[in-house]
Design an enzyme around this catalytic site. Sequence first.
Site, short mmCIF file in Angstrom:
data_model
loop_
_atom_site.label_atom_id
_atom_site.label_comp_id
_atom_site.label_asym_id
_atom_site.label_seq_id
_atom_site.Cartn_x
_atom_site.Cartn_y
_atom_site.Cartn_z
N ASP A 102 0.86 -1.18 0.00
CA ASP A 102 0.00 0.00 0.00
C ASP A 102 0.90 1.23 0.00
O ASP A 102 1.33 1.68 -1.05
CB ASP A 102 -0.92 -0.08 1.22
CG ASP A 102 -1.97 1.03 1.25
OD1 ASP A 102 -1.97 1.87 0.33
OD2 ASP A 102 -2.79 1.06 2.17
N PHE A 151 -9.91 -0.69 0.21
CA PHE A 151 -9.55 -1.58 1.31
C PHE A 151 -10.13 -2.96 1.03
O PHE A 151 -11.35 -3.12 0.93
CB PHE A 151 -10.05 -1.03 2.64
CG PHE A 151 -9.42 -1.73 3.81
CD1 PHE A 151 -8.14 -1.38 4.24
CD2 PHE A 151 -10.08 -2.75 4.46
CE1 PHE A 151 -7.53 -2.05 5.30
CE2 PHE A 151 -9.49 -3.43 5.53
CZ PHE A 151 -8.22 -3.06 5.95
P1 5GP Z 1 1.90 -0.41 3.76
O1 5GP Z 1 2.93 -0.41 4.83
O2 5GP Z 1 2.45 -0.76 2.38
O3 5GP Z 1 1.10 0.85 3.74
O4 5GP Z 1 0.83 -1.48 4.14
C1 5GP Z 1 1.08 -2.80 4.10
C2 5GP Z 1 0.30 -3.53 5.16
O5 5GP Z 1 -0.92 -2.88 5.46
C3 5GP Z 1 -0.05 -4.91 4.70
O6 5GP Z 1 0.77 -5.84 5.35
C4 5GP Z 1 -1.49 -5.10 5.13
O7 5GP Z 1 -1.53 -5.85 6.30
C5 5GP Z 1 -2.02 -3.74 5.43
N1 5GP Z 1 -2.95 -3.28 4.38
C6 5GP Z 1 -2.72 -2.33 3.45
N2 5GP Z 1 -3.78 -2.18 2.65
C7 5GP Z 1 -4.70 -3.06 3.06
C8 5GP Z 1 -6.02 -3.41 2.59
O8 5GP Z 1 -6.58 -2.90 1.62
N3 5GP Z 1 -6.66 -4.40 3.29
C9 5GP Z 1 -6.11 -5.02 4.37
N4 5GP Z 1 -6.84 -5.94 4.97
N5 5GP Z 1 -4.87 -4.72 4.82
C10 5GP Z 1 -4.18 -3.76 4.17
#
Ligand code: 5GP
Length: 179
Positions: A102, A151
Site C-alpha cells: 500500500d 480496502f
Molecule cells: P503499507 O505499509 O504498504 O502501507 O501497508 C502494508 C500492510 O498494510 C499490509 O501488510 C497489510 O496488512 C495492510 N494493508 C494495506 N492495505 C490493506 C487493505 O486494503 N486491506 C487489508 N486488509 N490490509 C491492508
Amino acid sequence: MQEDIQEILIDRYAIQARVFAMAQEIAACYGQQEFVLMPLMTGAIIFVADLVRHMPRRMRIEVTAVSSYPNAATVNQGTRLLYPTKFEVAGKHVLVIDDILDSGKTLAYVTTLLQESGAASVKTCVLLRKKIAAEQHFNADFIGFDIPDEFVVGYGLDYNHYYRNLPDLAVLQRRVFER
Ligand code: 5GP
Ligand code: MG
C-alpha cells in the site's frame, strides 16, 4: 459474512492460477540458491501456504510479525517489529512475503532492517499492489495483482481481525466500517 461483501475483486480460481505462476517466477529467479522465506503475519499466511506448495525445494520459512495497522485502523500507523526481536539472517538470501503493498512503509522498514542485519540479499513478494503503491519509491520484486486503492479483505487479509478466511479477495460493504 457473505452479506458483508460488496464485491468480489479477485476470485479464488484467478488467485490460484496467479500464485502458481508466481511460484515458478520465484523458483526461476533463485535457481539452486537456498533462501529464507519470511512471511509477514498475519496477512500473508494463506498466500505463503499456497505459494510454498508449488516450490518443492530446500528452503526455510521464518515467520515475522510487524505491527502497522492496529485493530480497526485502515491507514498505516507506523511500523514496529514484534517478532522476532532480532533478525538472524547474516549471509542469507531472504525473500519477504506480504499480502499487500500500500504505502510501502511496512516492506521498506523490514527490508532496511534485514539489510542492516547482514542479509546477503533481500527481495520482496506481494500478492497485491495498490495503485498508490506503484507511484511510491518502494516497489516489490514479485507482484501478483495490481488493484485499485480500495480496502480489501479475504485470502488472509483482515478488517479488524475478521474476514481472513474468505476464499476470494473482496471489498466490504460501506456499512461494515460504520458500525
Ligand atoms: P503499507 O505499509 O504498504 O502501507 O501497508 C502494508 C500492510 O498494510 C499490509 O501488510 C497489510 O496488512 C495492510 N494493508 C494495506 N492495505 C490493506 C487493505 O486494503 N486491506 C487489508 N486488509 N490490509 C491492508
Ligand atoms: Mg499485514
